[in-house]
Scaffold this motif. Structure first.
Motif, PDB file in Angstrom:
ATOM      1  N   LEU A 256       0.828  -1.203   0.000  1.00  0.00           N
ATOM      2  CA  LEU A 256       0.000   0.000   0.000  1.00  0.00           C
ATOM      3  C   LEU A 256       0.867   1.259   0.000  1.00  0.00           C
ATOM      4  N   PHE A 257       1.946   1.243   0.793  1.00  0.00           N
ATOM      5  CA  PHE A 257       2.818   2.422   0.843  1.00  0.00           C
ATOM      6  C   PHE A 257       3.505   2.653  -0.496  1.00  0.00           C
ATOM      7  N   TYR A 258       4.101   1.609  -1.055  1.00  0.00           N
ATOM      8  CA  TYR A 258       4.842   1.793  -2.309  1.00  0.00           C
ATOM      9  C   TYR A 258       3.909   1.999  -3.500  1.00  0.00           C
ATOM     10  N   TYR A 259       2.698   1.449  -3.409  1.00  0.00           N
ATOM     11  CA  TYR A 259       1.718   1.731  -4.454  1.00  0.00           C
ATOM     12  C   TYR A 259       1.399   3.225  -4.467  1.00  0.00           C
ATOM     13  N   LEU A 260       1.079   3.778  -3.283  1.00  0.00           N
ATOM     14  CA  LEU A 260       0.759   5.196  -3.190  1.00  0.00           C
ATOM     15  C   LEU A 260       1.982   6.066  -3.475  1.00  0.00           C
TER      16      LEU A 260
ATOM     17  N   LEU B 216      11.670   7.849  -0.733  1.00  0.00           N
ATOM     18  CA  LEU B 216      10.516   7.898  -1.631  1.00  0.00           C
ATOM     19  C   LEU B 216       9.621   9.081  -1.291  1.00  0.00           C
ATOM     20  N   VAL B 217       9.421   9.343   0.009  1.00  0.00           N
ATOM     21  CA  VAL B 217       8.639  10.505   0.422  1.00  0.00           C
ATOM     22  C   VAL B 217       9.315  11.800  -0.036  1.00  0.00           C
ATOM     23  N   LEU B 218      10.633  11.885   0.149  1.00  0.00           N
ATOM     24  CA  LEU B 218      11.370  13.064  -0.310  1.00  0.00           C
ATOM     25  C   LEU B 218      11.297  13.190  -1.830  1.00  0.00           C
ATOM     26  N   GLY B 219      11.357  12.042  -2.517  1.00  0.00           N
ATOM     27  CA  GLY B 219      11.251  12.064  -3.978  1.00  0.00           C
ATOM     28  C   GLY B 219       9.898  12.574  -4.433  1.00  0.00           C
ATOM     29  N   PHE B 220       8.841  12.133  -3.753  1.00  0.00           N
ATOM     30  CA  PHE B 220       7.502  12.621  -4.094  1.00  0.00           C
ATOM     31  C   PHE B 220       7.400  14.124  -3.863  1.00  0.00           C
TER      32      PHE B 220
ATOM     33  N   LEU C  33       2.130   8.559  -6.568  1.00  0.00           N
ATOM     34  CA  LEU C  33       2.206   9.993  -6.312  1.00  0.00           C
ATOM     35  C   LEU C  33       3.443  10.603  -6.954  1.00  0.00           C
ATOM     36  N   LEU C  34       4.569   9.898  -6.904  1.00  0.00           N
ATOM     37  CA  LEU C  34       5.803  10.421  -7.477  1.00  0.00           C
ATOM     38  C   LEU C  34       5.665  10.618  -8.987  1.00  0.00           C
TER      39      LEU C  34
END
Length: 441
Positions: free
Chosen positions: A312-316, A403-407, A320-321
């Motif tokens: 779920l996290f990597y899907y979102l 990934l959060v920073l990338g988004f 989003l990215l």
């Protein structure tokens, strides 16, 4: 924040209420389950028993060809000419001729049929003959039949993970399958729902509706609302697919179970004999485990809650990215034809991720696997391939943080392009022009 929620609500409801969404949500699980149910049903119902005549002039194979559910062997004693004449008048599917000097000339076997025989039948006959010739030659060398039987063993290894929690049974096969499925789902969702964001923005820009919307909502709020709204649509569709597929699979299993053989071990043995081209009764090893129990045990050996949570996290995160970049493309161009020149730089990392995933499955702890699961543009797919095999917590945490920073970075970049491009009409946009838009104040 209120404006963003309004945009999210609008994007979600507009797409969920479309007939295409309802049809695909209901039709996809039905087609998926119907496809596999049809394959299984055909496999069960289409087992036609074939009759094979055997003319063994050597007399060495009188008890070697064993009858199975799909094959019946009938030994005949006559000359080859008479056997061929009788075969034409009979209902047999094939005639196997084994010459008297088969030991000296193993290539003297002939298989006669009205049409070409299948590769499975040809392979099965050859395997039986090869095995018997090997046994005879080894026996002549002083090796008894008991030694031969004792020397034939089936090795089946069990993988066990050693961790701080202690020993835990694992399954490489289940990890490979689950990791591959998760990676494929993320790969497809990024393409499908990311392009939905791009096309939605392009359509609104072309129809000039966006000029009215921008008068009440800031460009960044509009873009972020569209991205999150489409993401919720994708999650809704995934959840419905899972629920419907589970219900339909249970129903199909109940229907097909009545047609399955009473003895699942015998069924597994028959299937194994067909795959290996060997008669089931002549195979070494007596016990055949229930394949259903084996699959369930393999799945239970995995950390399912961790896999679901990370999926779920990597899907979102992956969606989003990339959807932010897809949204920037939609805002920069005036029609779908112009999007092609900007699609390649965005889609290449996704395609490379899927290609690298095939290599990572072979070595989930290698250098390539580590770095591609850390880089935000490839981590959503690659990390989901690795997680079923077991990944240290610090690597998962680092990957998620990046990934959060990338988004956040791609969203900022897309917002800079979006705020200018959304109201830009009639101008052919280039990469140089996009770079200028990023640094406009």
């Amino acid at each position: 924040m209120r404006n963003i929620l309004l945009v999210i609500r609008r994007e979600y409801l507009v797409r969920v209420k479309k007939k295409s969404f309802l049809i695909m949500t209901l039709l996809a699980p039905v087609l998926f389950v119907a496809f596999y149910a049809t394959v299984i049903w055909v496999a069960i119902e289409s087992v036609d028993t074939k009759t094979v005549q055997v003319l063994d002039e050597s007399g060495l194979f009188s008890k070697e060809f064993k009858d199975t559910e799909a094959l019946k062997f009938m030994y005949i004693a006559s000359s080859i000419d008479s056997a061929k004449t009788g075969f034409k008048k009979s209902d047999a599917n094939a005639l196997v001729y084994i010459p008297a000097d088969i030991i000296r000339d193993p290539k003297g076997v002939r298989i006669y049929a009205e049409k070409n025989v299948s590769m499975d039948l040809k392979s099965q006959i050859e395997k039986v003959i090869e095995k018997q010739i090997e046994d005879i030659k080894l026996s002549e060398a002083g090796i008894t039949h008991k030694i031969l039987e004792d020397s034939r063993v089936n090795v089946s290894s069990e993988t066990i993970s050693l961790s701080e929690e202690g020993e835990k049974t694992s399954s490489s096969g289940a990890a490979t399958v689950i990791g591959g499925i998760c990676a494929f789902l993320i790969y497809m969702s990024v393409f499908i729902y990311g392009t939905q964001v791009m096309r939605g923005i392009t359509e609104e820009k072309t129809s000039r509706i966006v000029e009215v919307i921008i008068s009440s909502v800031k460009p960044f709020q509009l873009m972020l609302g569209k991205i999150i709204g489409v993401a919720l649509v994708g999650l809704t569709q995934f959840v419905l697919w899972i629920l419907l597929s589970t219900a339909l699979t249970s129903a199909a299993s109940a229907v097909l179970s009545s047609k399955m053989p009473d003895n699942p071990a015998q069924m597994a043995q028959e299937m194994q004999s067909i795959q290996k081209g060997m008669p089931a009764q002549g195979m070494p090893g007596g016990n055949v485990e229930n394949p259903v129990a084996e699959v369930l045990g393999a799945v239970n050996s995995l950390n399912i809650p961790l896999i679901v949570g990370c999926f779920l996290f990597y899907y979102l995160g992956g969606y989003l990215l990339y959807s932010a970049l897809f949204g920037a493309i939609g805002a920069a161009v005036d029609n779908d034809a112009d999007t092609q020149q900007f699609m390649l730089p965005i889609t290449l990392p996704i395609i490379f991720s899927f290609v690298f995933a095939q290599l990572v499955l072979r070595d989930p702890d290698g250098t390539l696997a580590f770095w591609t699961s850390i880089i935000p543009f490839t981590s959503p797919i690659i990390m989901m391939v690795r997680i079923p095999f077991g990944v240290p917590a610090w690597e998962i945490a680092l990957s998620m943080a990046l990934l959060v920073l990338g988004f956040m970075g791609t969203t900022w970049l897309a917002a800079r392009i979006y705020r200018v491009g959304i109201l830009m009409y009639g101008k052919k946009v280039t990469y140089k022009e996009l770079a200028k838009w990023i640094f406009y104040k």
